[in-house]
Write a protein that holds these residues in place. Structure first.
Motif, PDB file in Angstrom:
ATOM      1  N   GLU A 442      19.568  80.952  -5.464  1.00 33.86           N
ATOM      2  CA  GLU A 442      20.474  81.971  -4.953  1.00 33.86           C
ATOM      3  C   GLU A 442      19.714  83.058  -4.199  1.00 33.86           C
ATOM      4  O   GLU A 442      20.157  83.536  -3.150  1.00 33.86           O
ATOM      5  N   ARG A 446      20.254  84.013  -0.269  1.00 31.27           N
ATOM      6  CA  ARG A 446      20.540  85.390   0.177  1.00 31.27           C
ATOM      7  C   ARG A 446      19.504  85.871   1.179  1.00 31.27           C
ATOM      8  O   ARG A 446      19.829  86.554   2.155  1.00 31.27           O
ATOM      9  N   SER A 450      20.309  86.929   4.986  1.00 32.55           N
ATOM     10  CA  SER A 450      19.956  88.265   5.490  1.00 32.55           C
ATOM     11  C   SER A 450      19.124  88.162   6.756  1.00 32.55           C
ATOM     12  O   SER A 450      19.296  88.949   7.690  1.00 32.55           O
TER      13      SER A 450
END
Length: 485
Positions: A442, A446, A450
């Motif tokens: 995870e 992320r 980003s």
């Protein structure tokens, strides 16, 4: 307002209005005299002498008209200072002083922000140095322990006695912790009170005789067995091979936790466990599955397995512990070893399994070196877990592999085969994979998202800047063009 007289004798419209409304201060020529009086008063400067005609006219006016007419010069005088300078200059000075104050405040705030940034950078740098020192200390103590054992074997071949002697030094862990408590704590506690507080790791009632035998005995046996098998492996293999094989305990901890404690399944750690097993097989295959090599590999793998079982059982029965509780528990293991395990080296001595003829032939200096470095390693592991991140302790442990390799290469002139070198690298990579957090997938997603968002924002900013530049250039040429995005 001056004007000519009308045919009916009324000079101005104002005189007509005053006559019609019946103003009691009205008389013919009132408006012309009033305007003359105003002009003379306005021309009069503060501190100067006004004309006599003005004084004469004001005597003819009624008190109400005098009060109303004198309001204008009074207001004008109030807007001026005694020196004749307008208040506007004072307002300008006040605004300038306020601007100077704001500039000084902004500069002071910028200096404060700079000092804060400097302090944060300094604290971050000190934290990095502290973590680096912890990693270096853990790695150095473990490398030193392994190399001191190899040196001790040259004159003293008694691995169980070395294990028993080194484990007895664990008694000093809690006194060292309490000394640190006295040196750093603001509210100091007595030794009895501190022992009672730290003995809660065994339960609410503290450490009783029943719990001492029930909880301490299995962990003490596992502790002794782990260290004894590690020393036996050092008799058969090099320090580099043994330290690399011992790193497999991380993979065994995951497998046991997954089976016994029902921990979360992670594909990356399964891959790491497979890599560890692959490295073990390659290490055993290096000498053709025969001789001392296969026995040494079995000893090292057994040491890693008992170490993993110790950690899993500790988590199952005792849970997590702070530094004081861990120090109390390790000292309790030392007491149990001194009281109950002391009979084992005596039996081995009289059965000639571990026998030394003159008592003075025992290398007490090397034995104390091994025990001291082992004690330092145990203290650093417990302190490092509390003061820093557990991952740093694991990194320090895996760095002992290249440390031992450097010592073996420079001091003992060891020549590493390609198979052993490959097995060592595979085991170390598997160990590092074990250090990945549970939410690593995870976190990675992320991070990638980003990066994509940041890249799209930068692309949009570039398009906006190019469009503004194109429009400004087109306006300068007299035309307007809209670029296609």
């Amino acid at each position: 307002m001056d004007g000519k007289a009308a045919p009916n004798g009324v000079a101005t419209i104002e005189d007509r209005i005053l006559r019609i409304t019946g103003y009691y201060g009205y008389y013919p020529g009132y408006s012309s005299q009033k305007s003359a009086s105003r002009s003379s008063v306005i021309q009069c400067k503060p501190g100067g002498n006004c004309p006599s005609r003005h004084r004469g006219m004001t005597r003819q006016l009624s008190p109400l008209s005098v009060a109303g007419d004198s309001a204008a010069p009074i207001l004008e005088l109030q807007n001026r200072s005694p020196s004749g300078i307008c208040r506007h200059s004072r307002v300008e000075r006040q605004s300038r002083s306020e601007e100077g104050t704001q500039t000084h405040t902004e500069s002071s705030s910028q200096e404060a922000e700079g000092q804060t940034r400097c302090q944060s950078c300094t604290s971050t740098f000190l934290k990095l140095i502290w973590r680096f020192l912890i990693i270096l200390s853990v790695s150095s103590s473990w490398v030193g322990t392994t190399q001191f054992v190899k040196i001790t074997y040259e004159t003293f071949d008694c691995p169980f006695f070395m294990t028993w002697f080194s484990t007895n030094w664990n008694i000093m862990v809690f006194p060292i912790y309490y000394s640190g408590h006295l040196a750093t704590a603001q509210e100091k506690q007595s030794p009895i009170k501190k022992i009672r507080e730290c003995s809660r790791i065994f339960g609410e009632d503290g450490l009783t005789l029943k719990l001492f035998l029930k909880r301490t005995a299995p962990f003490s046996i596992l502790w002794t067995l782990t260290n004894y098998l590690y020393l036996l492996a050092l008799k058969k293999l090099t320090a580099t091979d043994v330290s690399a094989l011992f790193c497999c305990n991380k993979a065994f901890v995951f497998l046991l936790s997954w089976i016994v404690l029902k921990d979360r399944f992670m594909g990356a750690r399964i891959v790491a466990a497979i890599m560890a097993i692959t490295g073990i097989v390659m290490m055993a295959y290096a000498d053709g599955f025969q001789g001392d090599s296969i026995i040494g590999v079995a000893y090292a793998v057994g040491s890693a397995s008992t170490s993993a079982l110790y950690k899993v059982l500790f988590k199952m029965f005792l849970g997590s512990a702070n530094f004081g509780e861990a120090a109390h528990f390790v000292s309790t293991l030392g007491f149990f070893n001194l009281i109950f395990i002391s009979v084992t080296p005596i039996i081995l001595y009289f059965t000639k399994v571990e026998y030394w003829s003159p008592f003075s032939a025992v290398p007490w200096g090397y034995l104390c070196g091994v025990a001291g470095l082992w004690l330092a390693f145990n203290i650093l592991v417990n302190v490092g877990v509390v003061l820093t991140y557990p991952i740093l302790i694991s990194i320090g442990t895996v760095l002992s592999v290249p440390g031992n390799a450097a010592v073996d290469l420079l001091k003992h002139k060891m020549i590493f085969s390609v198979v052993r070198l490959g097995a060592t690298i595979i085991i170390c990579i598997g160990f590092l994979l074990m250090l990945l957090p549970e939410e690593w997938d995870e976190i990675t997603l992320r991070f990638i998202n980003s990066l994509k968002e940041k890249k799209s924002e930068d692309h949009a900013d570039d398009i906006t800047d190019s469009s503004v530049h194109t429009r400004s250039r087109s306006r300068a040429n007299g035309t307007v063009s809209i670029p296609l995005a």
